[in-house]
Structure formats: structure tokens, C-alpha cells
Design a protein around this motif. Structure first.
Motif, PDB file in Angstrom:
ATOM      1  N   THR A   7       0.991  -1.782  -0.237  1.00 17.15           N
ATOM      2  CA  THR A   7      -0.330  -0.356   0.339  1.00 17.15           C
ATOM      3  C   THR A   7       1.124   1.016  -0.071  1.00 17.15           C
ATOM      4  OG1 THR A   7      -1.865  -1.306   1.322  1.00 17.15           O
ATOM      5  CG2 THR A   7      -1.996   1.291   1.417  1.00 17.15           C
ATOM      6  N   CYS A  91       5.777  19.879   8.975  1.00 21.19           N
ATOM      7  CA  CYS A  91       6.313  21.179   8.308  1.00 21.19           C
ATOM      8  C   CYS A  91       5.169  21.640   6.060  1.00 21.19           C
ATOM      9  CB  CYS A  91       7.238  20.258   7.824  1.00 21.19           C
ATOM     10  SG  CYS A  91       7.589  18.565   7.279  1.00 21.19           S
TER      11      CYS A  91
ATOM     12  N   MET B   1      13.005  14.914   5.771  1.00 25.21           N
ATOM     13  CA  MET B   1      11.842  15.971   7.222  1.00 25.21           C
ATOM     14  C   MET B   1      10.408  16.175   7.665  1.00 25.21           C
ATOM     15  SD  MET B   1      12.472  19.925   6.053  1.00 25.21           S
ATOM     16  CE  MET B   1      11.740  21.194   7.063  1.00 25.21           C
ATOM     17  N   HIS B   2       9.914  15.011   6.903  1.00 20.62           N
ATOM     18  CA  HIS B   2       8.300  15.277   7.444  1.00 20.62           C
ATOM     19  C   HIS B   2       8.373  13.051   7.992  1.00 20.62           C
ATOM     20  CE1 HIS B   2       7.807  14.890   2.797  1.00 20.62           C
ATOM     21  NE2 HIS B   2       8.009  14.268   3.499  1.00 20.62           N
ATOM     22  N   ALA B   5       5.698  12.372  10.209  1.00 18.05           N
ATOM     23  CA  ALA B   5       4.133  12.499   9.288  1.00 18.05           C
ATOM     24  C   ALA B   5       4.056  11.173   8.812  1.00 18.05           C
ATOM     25  CB  ALA B   5       4.371  13.588   8.801  1.00 18.05           C
ATOM     26  N   LEU B   6       4.997  11.226   7.915  1.00 18.40           N
ATOM     27  CA  LEU B   6       5.073   9.027   7.574  1.00 18.40           C
ATOM     28  C   LEU B   6       4.757   8.101   7.928  1.00 18.40           C
ATOM     29  CD1 LEU B   6       7.649  10.619   4.410  1.00 18.40           C
ATOM     30  CD2 LEU B   6       5.546  10.359   4.244  1.00 18.40           C
ATOM     31  N   ASP B   9       1.491   8.174   9.354  1.00 17.85           N
ATOM     32  CA  ASP B   9       0.072   7.705   8.028  1.00 17.85           C
ATOM     33  C   ASP B   9       0.398   5.635   7.750  1.00 17.85           C
ATOM     34  OD1 ASP B   9      -0.897   9.420   7.374  1.00 17.85           O
ATOM     35  OD2 ASP B   9       0.365  10.247   5.996  1.00 17.85           O
ATOM     36  N   ILE B  10       1.947   5.422   8.071  1.00 19.14           N
ATOM     37  CA  ILE B  10       2.210   3.483   7.634  1.00 19.14           C
ATOM     38  C   ILE B  10       2.136   3.174   8.970  1.00 19.14           C
ATOM     39  CG2 ILE B  10       4.446   2.437   8.074  1.00 19.14           C
ATOM     40  CD1 ILE B  10       6.071   4.726   6.981  1.00 19.14           C
ATOM     41  N   GLN B  38      12.924   9.947  -2.140  1.00 19.23           N
ATOM     42  CA  GLN B  38      12.561  10.816  -0.755  1.00 19.23           C
ATOM     43  C   GLN B  38      12.779  10.925   0.742  1.00 19.23           C
ATOM     44  OE1 GLN B  38      10.826  14.840  -2.743  1.00 19.23           O
ATOM     45  NE2 GLN B  38      12.901  15.784  -2.842  1.00 19.23           N
ATOM     46  N   LYS B  88      16.922  12.964  -9.999  1.00 15.93           N
ATOM     47  CA  LYS B  88      15.375  12.231 -10.806  1.00 15.93           C
ATOM     48  C   LYS B  88      16.092  12.987 -12.309  1.00 15.93           C
ATOM     49  CE  LYS B  88      12.053  13.502  -7.504  1.00 15.93           C
ATOM     50  NZ  LYS B  88      10.646  12.558  -6.724  1.00 15.93           N
ATOM     51  N   ILE B  89      16.390  14.347 -12.559  1.00 17.75           N
ATOM     52  CA  ILE B  89      16.533  14.400 -14.058  1.00 17.75           C
ATOM     53  C   ILE B  89      18.332  14.086 -14.180  1.00 17.75           C
ATOM     54  CG2 ILE B  89      16.683  16.855 -14.990  1.00 17.75           C
ATOM     55  CD1 ILE B  89      14.267  16.458 -14.874  1.00 17.75           C
ATOM     56  N   GLU B 106      10.807   5.329  -7.341  1.00 16.71           N
ATOM     57  CA  GLU B 106      10.014   6.461  -6.561  1.00 16.71           C
ATOM     58  C   GLU B 106       9.116   5.903  -5.953  1.00 16.71           C
ATOM     59  OE1 GLU B 106       9.661  11.335  -9.114  1.00 16.71           O
ATOM     60  OE2 GLU B 106       9.309   9.141  -9.233  1.00 16.71           O
ATOM     61  N   PHE B 108       7.063   4.323  -2.420  1.00 18.78           N
ATOM     62  CA  PHE B 108       7.413   4.191  -1.176  1.00 18.78           C
ATOM     63  C   PHE B 108       5.841   3.783  -0.726  1.00 18.78           C
ATOM     64  CE2 PHE B 108       7.475   7.281   2.475  1.00 18.78           C
ATOM     65  CZ  PHE B 108       7.920   6.309   3.473  1.00 18.78           C
ATOM     66  N   GLN B 109       5.857   3.012  -0.530  1.00 13.36           N
ATOM     67  CA  GLN B 109       5.196   1.491   0.445  1.00 13.36           C
ATOM     68  C   GLN B 109       5.251   1.062   1.307  1.00 13.36           C
ATOM     69  OE1 GLN B 109       4.156  -0.909  -3.323  1.00 13.36           O
ATOM     70  NE2 GLN B 109       3.636  -0.459  -4.315  1.00 13.36           N
ATOM     71  N   VAL B 110       3.874   0.331   2.075  1.00 14.60           N
ATOM     72  CA  VAL B 110       4.080  -0.498   2.807  1.00 14.60           C
ATOM     73  C   VAL B 110       4.076  -2.298   2.366  1.00 14.60           C
ATOM     74  CG1 VAL B 110       3.423  -1.487   5.065  1.00 14.60           C
ATOM     75  CG2 VAL B 110       2.588   0.904   4.574  1.00 14.60           C
ATOM     76  N   LYS B 111       4.994  -2.194   2.618  1.00 13.44           N
ATOM     77  CA  LYS B 111       5.242  -3.875   1.668  1.00 13.44           C
ATOM     78  C   LYS B 111       4.736  -5.029   2.358  1.00 13.44           C
ATOM     79  CE  LYS B 111       8.637  -6.616  -0.511  1.00 13.44           C
ATOM     80  NZ  LYS B 111      10.408  -7.348  -0.112  1.00 13.44           N
TER      81      LYS B 111
END
Lengths: 219, 116
Positions: A7, A91, B1-2, B5-6, B9-10, B38, B88-89, B106, B108-111
Motif C-alpha cells: 500500500t 512542515c 524532514m517529515h 508524519a510519514l 501514516d504508515i 525522498q 531525478k533529472i 520512486e 514508497f510503500q508499506v510492503k
């Protein structure tokens, strides 16, 4: 017992963003998510923008800051409705924070909603709020290096307002170089140079908003 | 940095599913983190240890977090060269054009997670 999920971490945010987007689309509201470093002039730019649009449009603002209601107070002085979100150290604004304050607005009475994100060139770019457009504000005293140094912000926005051009003679900022750097990162973005203090360049920005507003009425 | 917060969510994603499964404890969380997502695994690990202490009714104190790091892969739209970009570039090593499309890196998952 092991459970396979696969997910996306931002799933919950994106569900809220879709909810916000549905509401904005149904009510024909243009929503602009403004992002920049602290001090680039988002609030001053917004105040001047509201003054120039308020005779034609009903405008509302969501202000995101770690603390205080100073920015919302400044916006209210223009006559626009403003709701302050304090992130208490967070942030960035996320879509759930936006969803939680939407009941404070009567969207039949709002044409354009500006969301002023927390001053930060990194994290806000990663969060979909359900907005119609993402716009970055960059000010000339910050220097040319900000576009290549913070690529995600400039890759994920559709317009850059280059602010404080009234002090261009006193700082080393090369607008042509900024245009080239931006084009290399994101060919779909462009720069509008302006000064929120002198009002220079605002006609182009105001026209951009009117075009964006008209485009979202046809949907 | 966050990352705090991430991680919030996880853990919400994990705990909602754990409740559906009828688990009372979570003992392991595994994330897929793309090299260009990131998100910083070190900071996520720190955030996990803080949450683990606070939510000790959900997390076993020996609960661990694992990272499956996804390498970045880009493919040039001009010459079809496939390469590993560090940003990325990137400039294609085949034709020198900045036209690499990111195919991987890129995520970014809960596996997965483990609970009982």
C-alpha cells in the motif's frame, strides 16, 4: 503471521485529496496551492492578488503555519474569508488538514480558494491537497541556485511567481538563467516576474488566474 | 524532514489492517523505499522507535522495521538506453540527452507486516 500489503504510504492523503478535489470540481471552485520558502512573499503576494480580484470574484484563503494566526489576520484585512491551520511543528499541509476545515466555507459563495502552504521548499511539494493548480513563489534575494537545488518543488508546480523584482538592482539574480534552469526541470512550467510591493508584473498573474478560473468553469 | 508524519501514516495503514485481521500486536513492518522517493530510511527508523514506545499497546517492544531499498532505473526516450540514474533529472549515458524517464525508484510503500 505475515501480511503482504503493498500500500502506498500516501494512500490516506491521496484519498482525502480526491475528496477535496471532488468538492472543488462540483462547486466550480478554482483552488491554487501556493508554496515557497519562508519569507518569499506568499502572504504579501496574496493580499495584493485579492485586492485586484475582489471586485470580480469571491475569494477565500486557507493559511498554513506552524504557529500564530498572523497571516490569516493580514488576509482578513483585505476583506477575504481566511481560515488558519496551525500545524504545531508540522512542515507541510496535508489533504486531511484541508478536508477538516472545508466545512468552515460556504462553497456556493467562493469562486477562488487560495491555500498558502507552510513556508518550506521541500515537504509541501510531496502532498496533493486536491488543488486545481500548484504554484511556487520564489523571490530574487533567495538566489538562482534554489531552482536546481530544490528540483521536486519546481518539477511539481505549474507556474513560478518570481517575486521582489523591485529589488533586482541590489541582488545577483539572473532571470534568464532562472528560465533556463526551470525549463530543464519542467518544460510545462513558466515564470511570471512580479513585485507584490510595487505591483509590477501583476497584470500577467491576474490574467493567469482568470484564465484558470474560466477553464475550471467549463468542466 | 517529515518522517514523523510519514511514519504516522504508515502505522495507521498497518494498524487498520491488523485490526481487520484480528491481531493484537504488530511485530514487524517492512517498507519498500525507492532510492529517489525522498524518504530517508535512517529518519524513518528513528520515527518508528519513537512511535513504538508511545504505542506500546500496539507494538511489541522488540518490533522491528525493515527496508527493501528499490534501486532507481531510467530509460532514455531518445535512444532507449536503460541506466541507473543518481538523480531525478539525468543525462543519458548513451546519447547525452536529458530525456531519461524514471521507470523505478520512486516507490514508497508499506510492503508487509507481521502480527499476531
Amino acid at each position: 503471521m505475515k501480511v503482504e500489503l503493498r500500500t502506498d504510504v500516501l494512500t490516506n492523503n491521496n484519498l482525502s485529496a480526491d475528496f477535496n478535489r471532488d468538492l472543488f470540481t462540483k462547486t466550480n471552485t478554482l483552488v491554487v496551492n501556493l508554496m515557497s520558502s519562508p519569507g518569499a512573499g506568499k502572504t504579501t503576494t496574496l493580499c495584493e492578488t485579492i485586492r485586484r480580484l475582489s471586485s470580480e470574484f469571491k475569494i477565500a484563503v486557507i493559511e498554513g503555519d506552524l504557529a500564530t494566526s498572523q497571516d490569516a489576520d493580514r488576509i482578513r484585512e483585505t476583506g477575504a474569508q481566511a481560515v488558519q491551520i496551525n500545524t504545531h511543528g508540522g512542515c507541510h499541509l496535508d489533504a486531511r488538514m484541508i478536508a477538516s476545515v472545508l466545512p468552515e466555507f460556504d462553497f456556493s459563495e467562493v469562486d477562488i480558494l487560495f491555500i498558502e502552504n507552510v513556508g518550506n521548499l521541500v515537504c509541501p511539494s510531496g502532498y496533493d491537497l486536491g488543488q486545481t493548480h500548484k504554484v511556487a513563489v520564489l523571490s530574487v534575494p533567495e538566489g538562482n541556485d534554489k531552482i536546481p537545488k530544490y528540483p521536486t518543488m519546481f518539477m511539481r508546480t505549474e507556474l513560478v511567481l518570481l517575486n521582489k523584482i523591485d529589488i533586482l538592482p541590489f541582488v545577483d539574480f539572473d532571470i534568464e538563467m532562472a528560465k533556463k534552469d526551470l525549463e530543464a526541470l519542467n518544460a510545462n512550467s513558466s515564470i511570471i516576474s512580479l513585485s507584490a510591493r510595487s505591483g509590477e508584473g501583476f497584470d500577467t498573474w491576474i490574467q493567469w488566474i482568470k484564465d484558470a478560473y474560466n477553464a475550471c468553469q467549463k468542466q | 524532514m517529515h518522517e514523523m508524519a510519514l511514519m504516522g501514516d504508515i502505522l495507521q495503514i498497518v494498524w487498520e489492517d491488523a485490526q481487520r485481521q484480528g491481531f493484537s500486536k504488530v511485530t514487524k513492518v517492512e517498507l519498500t523505499v525507492g532510492k529517489l522517493s525522498q524518504a530517508m530510511p535512517e529518519a524513518l527508523e528513528m520515527a518508528f522507535s519513537i512511535y513504538k514506545e508511545q504505542y506500546n499497546h500496539i507494538f511489541d517492544q522488540s518490533a522491528e522495521i525493515k527496508f527493501d531499498i528499490e534501486e532507481a532505473v531510467a530509460c532514455c526516450i531518445e535512444c532507449n538506453t536503460t541506466y541507473i540514474p543518481d538523480r531525478k533529472i539525468t543525462i543519458c549515458p548513451g546519447c547525452g540527452m536529458p530525456t531519461g524517464n524514471l521507470i523505478k525508484g520512486e516507490t514508497f510503500q508499506v510492503k508487509s507486516y507481521e502480527g499476531s
